[in-house]
Design a protein around this motif. Sequence first.
Motif, PDB file in Angstrom:
ATOM      1  N   LYS A 168       0.827  -1.214   0.000  1.00 24.99           N
ATOM      2  CA  LYS A 168       0.000   0.000   0.000  1.00 24.99           C
ATOM      3  C   LYS A 168       0.859   1.261   0.000  1.00 24.99           C
ATOM      4  O   LYS A 168       0.658   2.177  -0.802  1.00 24.99           O
ATOM      5  CB  LYS A 168      -0.912   0.008   1.245  1.00 24.99           C
ATOM      6  CG  LYS A 168      -1.806  -1.211   1.350  1.00 24.99           C
ATOM      7  CD  LYS A 168      -2.715  -1.118   2.553  1.00 24.99           C
ATOM      8  CE  LYS A 168      -1.987  -1.084   3.876  1.00 24.99           C
ATOM      9  NZ  LYS A 168      -1.693  -2.363   4.491  1.00 24.99           N
ATOM     10  N   THR A 169       1.830   1.280   0.917  1.00 27.16           N
ATOM     11  CA  THR A 169       2.656   2.490   1.022  1.00 27.16           C
ATOM     12  C   THR A 169       3.589   2.629  -0.193  1.00 27.16           C
ATOM     13  O   THR A 169       3.788   3.733  -0.694  1.00 27.16           O
ATOM     14  CB  THR A 169       3.461   2.453   2.337  1.00 27.16           C
ATOM     15  OG1 THR A 169       2.538   2.388   3.413  1.00 27.16           O
ATOM     16  CG2 THR A 169       4.314   3.695   2.491  1.00 27.16           C
ATOM     17  N   LEU A 211      -4.100  11.508  -1.415  1.00 25.03           N
ATOM     18  CA  LEU A 211      -3.717  10.184  -0.955  1.00 25.03           C
ATOM     19  C   LEU A 211      -3.577  10.274   0.554  1.00 25.03           C
ATOM     20  O   LEU A 211      -2.774  11.048   1.060  1.00 25.03           O
ATOM     21  CB  LEU A 211      -2.379   9.773  -1.569  1.00 25.03           C
ATOM     22  CG  LEU A 211      -2.305   9.820  -3.085  1.00 25.03           C
ATOM     23  CD1 LEU A 211      -0.895   9.527  -3.539  1.00 25.03           C
ATOM     24  CD2 LEU A 211      -3.274   8.824  -3.685  1.00 25.03           C
ATOM     25  N   VAL A 227      -5.907   4.801   2.589  1.00 30.16           N
ATOM     26  CA  VAL A 227      -5.377   3.521   3.047  1.00 30.16           C
ATOM     27  C   VAL A 227      -5.663   3.445   4.537  1.00 30.16           C
ATOM     28  O   VAL A 227      -5.327   4.367   5.275  1.00 30.16           O
ATOM     29  CB  VAL A 227      -3.857   3.437   2.808  1.00 30.16           C
ATOM     30  CG1 VAL A 227      -3.263   2.283   3.587  1.00 30.16           C
ATOM     31  CG2 VAL A 227      -3.573   3.280   1.332  1.00 30.16           C
ATOM     32  N   GLU A 228      -6.320   2.400   4.976  1.00 25.67           N
ATOM     33  CA  GLU A 228      -6.685   2.363   6.392  1.00 25.67           C
ATOM     34  C   GLU A 228      -6.779   0.922   6.885  1.00 25.67           C
ATOM     35  O   GLU A 228      -7.156   0.018   6.149  1.00 25.67           O
ATOM     36  CB  GLU A 228      -8.022   3.109   6.586  1.00 25.67           C
ATOM     37  CG  GLU A 228      -8.495   3.258   7.998  1.00 25.67           C
ATOM     38  CD  GLU A 228      -7.453   3.851   8.926  1.00 25.67           C
ATOM     39  OE1 GLU A 228      -7.052   5.009   8.730  1.00 25.67           O
ATOM     40  OE2 GLU A 228      -7.027   3.156   9.868  1.00 25.67           O
ATOM     41  N   ARG A 275      -0.475  14.387  -0.430  1.00 27.46           N
ATOM     42  CA  ARG A 275      -0.291  13.146   0.299  1.00 27.46           C
ATOM     43  C   ARG A 275      -0.224  13.398   1.797  1.00 27.46           C
ATOM     44  O   ARG A 275       0.441  14.321   2.244  1.00 27.46           O
ATOM     45  CB  ARG A 275       1.014  12.493  -0.148  1.00 27.46           C
ATOM     46  CG  ARG A 275       1.332  11.232   0.617  1.00 27.46           C
ATOM     47  CD  ARG A 275       2.573  10.568   0.077  1.00 27.46           C
ATOM     48  NE  ARG A 275       2.751   9.272   0.725  1.00 27.46           N
ATOM     49  CZ  ARG A 275       3.764   8.468   0.526  1.00 27.46           C
ATOM     50  NH1 ARG A 275       4.712   8.814  -0.322  1.00 27.46           N
ATOM     51  NH2 ARG A 275       3.850   7.325   1.143  1.00 27.46           N
ATOM     52  N   ASP A 281      -2.916   8.305   4.018  1.00 34.86           N
ATOM     53  CA  ASP A 281      -2.403   7.064   4.596  1.00 34.86           C
ATOM     54  C   ASP A 281      -2.770   7.006   6.075  1.00 34.86           C
ATOM     55  O   ASP A 281      -2.299   7.821   6.868  1.00 34.86           O
ATOM     56  CB  ASP A 281      -0.876   7.018   4.414  1.00 34.86           C
ATOM     57  CG  ASP A 281      -0.349   5.601   4.396  1.00 34.86           C
ATOM     58  OD1 ASP A 281      -1.112   4.692   4.771  1.00 34.86           O
ATOM     59  OD2 ASP A 281       0.817   5.412   4.012  1.00 34.86           O
ATOM     60  N   GLU A 282      -3.619   6.080   6.442  1.00 37.24           N
ATOM     61  CA  GLU A 282      -4.056   5.869   7.826  1.00 37.24           C
ATOM     62  C   GLU A 282      -4.438   7.166   8.544  1.00 37.24           C
ATOM     63  O   GLU A 282      -3.761   7.590   9.478  1.00 37.24           O
ATOM     64  CB  GLU A 282      -2.962   5.142   8.615  1.00 37.24           C
ATOM     65  CG  GLU A 282      -2.600   3.831   7.952  1.00 37.24           C
ATOM     66  CD  GLU A 282      -2.095   2.814   8.940  1.00 37.24           C
ATOM     67  OE1 GLU A 282      -2.309   3.009  10.146  1.00 37.24           O
ATOM     68  OE2 GLU A 282      -1.513   1.816   8.497  1.00 37.24           O
ATOM     69  N   GLN A 332       1.616   8.265   6.805  1.00 35.89           N
ATOM     70  CA  GLN A 332       1.131   7.360   7.833  1.00 35.89           C
ATOM     71  C   GLN A 332       1.383   7.941   9.224  1.00 35.89           C
ATOM     72  O   GLN A 332       0.506   8.070  10.046  1.00 35.89           O
ATOM     73  CB  GLN A 332       1.866   6.034   7.670  1.00 35.89           C
ATOM     74  CG  GLN A 332       1.291   4.908   8.454  1.00 35.89           C
ATOM     75  CD  GLN A 332       1.926   3.589   8.024  1.00 35.89           C
ATOM     76  OE1 GLN A 332       2.681   3.532   7.058  1.00 35.89           O
ATOM     77  NE2 GLN A 332       1.631   2.551   8.735  1.00 35.89           N
ATOM     78  N   MET A 353       1.756   4.268  -2.920  1.00 32.85           N
ATOM     79  CA  MET A 353       1.690   5.720  -2.729  1.00 32.85           C
ATOM     80  C   MET A 353       3.031   6.378  -3.067  1.00 32.85           C
ATOM     81  O   MET A 353       3.069   7.476  -3.616  1.00 32.85           O
ATOM     82  CB  MET A 353       1.346   6.028  -1.270  1.00 32.85           C
ATOM     83  CG  MET A 353      -0.042   5.586  -0.906  1.00 32.85           C
ATOM     84  SD  MET A 353      -0.854   6.899  -0.021  1.00 32.85           S
ATOM     85  CE  MET A 353      -2.449   6.208   0.273  1.00 32.85           C
ATOM     86  N   ASP A 354       4.109   5.681  -2.718  1.00 36.14           N
ATOM     87  CA  ASP A 354       5.435   6.209  -3.027  1.00 36.14           C
ATOM     88  C   ASP A 354       5.622   6.353  -4.539  1.00 36.14           C
ATOM     89  O   ASP A 354       6.228   7.320  -5.012  1.00 36.14           O
ATOM     90  CB  ASP A 354       6.530   5.288  -2.473  1.00 36.14           C
ATOM     91  CG  ASP A 354       6.680   5.419  -0.963  1.00 36.14           C
ATOM     92  OD1 ASP A 354       6.130   6.402  -0.412  1.00 36.14           O
ATOM     93  OD2 ASP A 354       7.335   4.565  -0.349  1.00 36.14           O
TER      94      ASP A 354
END
Lengths: 370, 263
Positions: free
Chosen positions: B61-62, B187, B219-220, B102, B189-190, B105, B65-66
Amino acid sequence: MLISQILKNDRGGQIMLAVLAAVLLVVPVLNLVVSNTSPLHVPTYLVTLMGKYLTYALLAVAVDLVWGYLGILSLGHGAFFALGGYVMGMYLMRQIGDRGVYGNPELPDFMVFLNWKVLPWFWQGFDMFWFALLMVLFIPSLLAFVFGWLAFRSRVTGVYLSIMTQAMTYALMWAFLRNEMGFGGNNGLTDFKDILGFSLQSDYTRVALFICSGLALAIGYLLCRYVINSKLGRITVAIRDAESRTRFVGYKVEHYKVWIFTFSAMLAGVAGALYVPQVGIINPSEFSPLNSIEIVIWVAMGGRATLYGAVLGAILVNYAKTVFTGLMPESWLFMLGALFVLVTLYLPQGLAGLWNTLKTNFGRKREVAA
Amino acid sequence: MSEGEGAHFYRQGALDTSHKAILYLEDLNVSFDGFKAINNLTLYIDAGELRCIIGPNGAGKTTMMDIITGKTKPDSGKAFFGQTIDLLKLSEPEIANAGIGRKFQKPTVFESHSVAENLELAMKGDKRVWFSLRAQLNGEQQALIDETLQTIGLSEQYHKLAGALSHGQKQWLEIGMLLVQKPYLLLVDEPVAGMTHQEMDRTAELLKSLAGKHSVVVVEHDMEFVRSIANKVTVLHQGSVLAEGTMDEVQQNPRVVEVYLGE
């Protein structure tokens, strides 16, 4: 006014510049006007010594800008200082004219000694003061720009970058030690006679150089503070604290780094150019890695990311150096090391931080009492 | 912008979502020292959509995103923002300025700046060095900061240092920083890690209100939270898409149950 606008929230800077202004006004009078039998007379050697400290202070401000605010620990700023010094030295060499030991009107002594017949191309133009002045600004900046562009674009950071800056100044030291480089090799440039037609031995020239150093420090300080107060300054600190975040917000971090680094190198070069006519010599030892590390100690001692702390640190450490190298020459390096350890352990914010801690504690006590 | 079927004016730099999708990821592959973090990943996000991405740890997932934000370059594959913008040719700041924001996390804000300054720095605008030296906030930008602080509930913390905020408040501030960037695609992230239930509900409201105007990819790990916001869920596993559909559909998918939800 612009200056008060720049210093609006900078108590330390206000105090520092006020003290500096007072010193710049009083010291020349005490040297030139007060008779040398009076206890108030300030001897010329002391004026020059203070002038030297002021150039160190400007150098420290330059280092604080990149280390304290941008987070780049440069262990090579001595190189920019030395380059500025060499440029000024070249001008002063050309001013000697035919008064050198060999009496050659075209060539400096060391070139005659090396049997050179013509002045090398990179020495052309340095008989003109305005040209030398431009080069003082240009040469250190050019090196910083090229170095920074290569290093920051490849995203070299942290310890690796520090080592590279250290290697840069070390390499330059060895290069300048070579006679074939054309900068006087091991002996460097010395035996200066006059600047702009004024004898370097005269009290008036010495005082003028002292005042110029003070003004350069004040202007350099205000410029740095102006940059830090601007949005550019806030981005600089953002890069220090969270580099990749800054990138994802849309800033080209390497551009910012290159410009701040180059500006800082330019200030260091100016400091070097003012240093050389006051001490009367520039040689490759100024490129020594140890020098660059010392600058970092001044800044740490005074307090990072305050600017005025860098000024304070540079002056105090160098004063201590003058005193102790006079008393016990061998002990100075140990004392410097001990000082650094003590500051790191007990004064992580330096002397400026100590001042702030005392102030808040005192304020709290007063509140309790009231 | 489209001239009849399939005909396009190619304009690098202008976002073109005329074919509905805003993000195209096709056949992406990334490996780190032999480990395949992303394996033939193909994924499309529609303009205005709110998409949740779930998957066990190490599902990629990460890393995905990267790739989208330019931090990691894939070994092969394509990543396009709209029809025309090739993300693989751009650097992180260029991608950010093209309109992809973005949130990390771990909340990352500029800790030694005030809350308002954080928003000022993140705000959409000219981000070149010489411009920054002279830049002053104009009335419009000031209003945007005030409005965003209201949205993220940090108006009272205007002058507070971001480093002194609570964990949840930092998460919110970072979402605020995304908003002032005015991205087309967010985007996230968590976003609710470390938040109380109350804060979670507000975050859910906020993300839902953003969809439509923006496209949002979340993303979660928190299933309850995902259920509360998502229309469409994508499950990643070992670097590729395992299943896609509504929350109920993917929860009943036997392969998903096997690798993830059944644990």
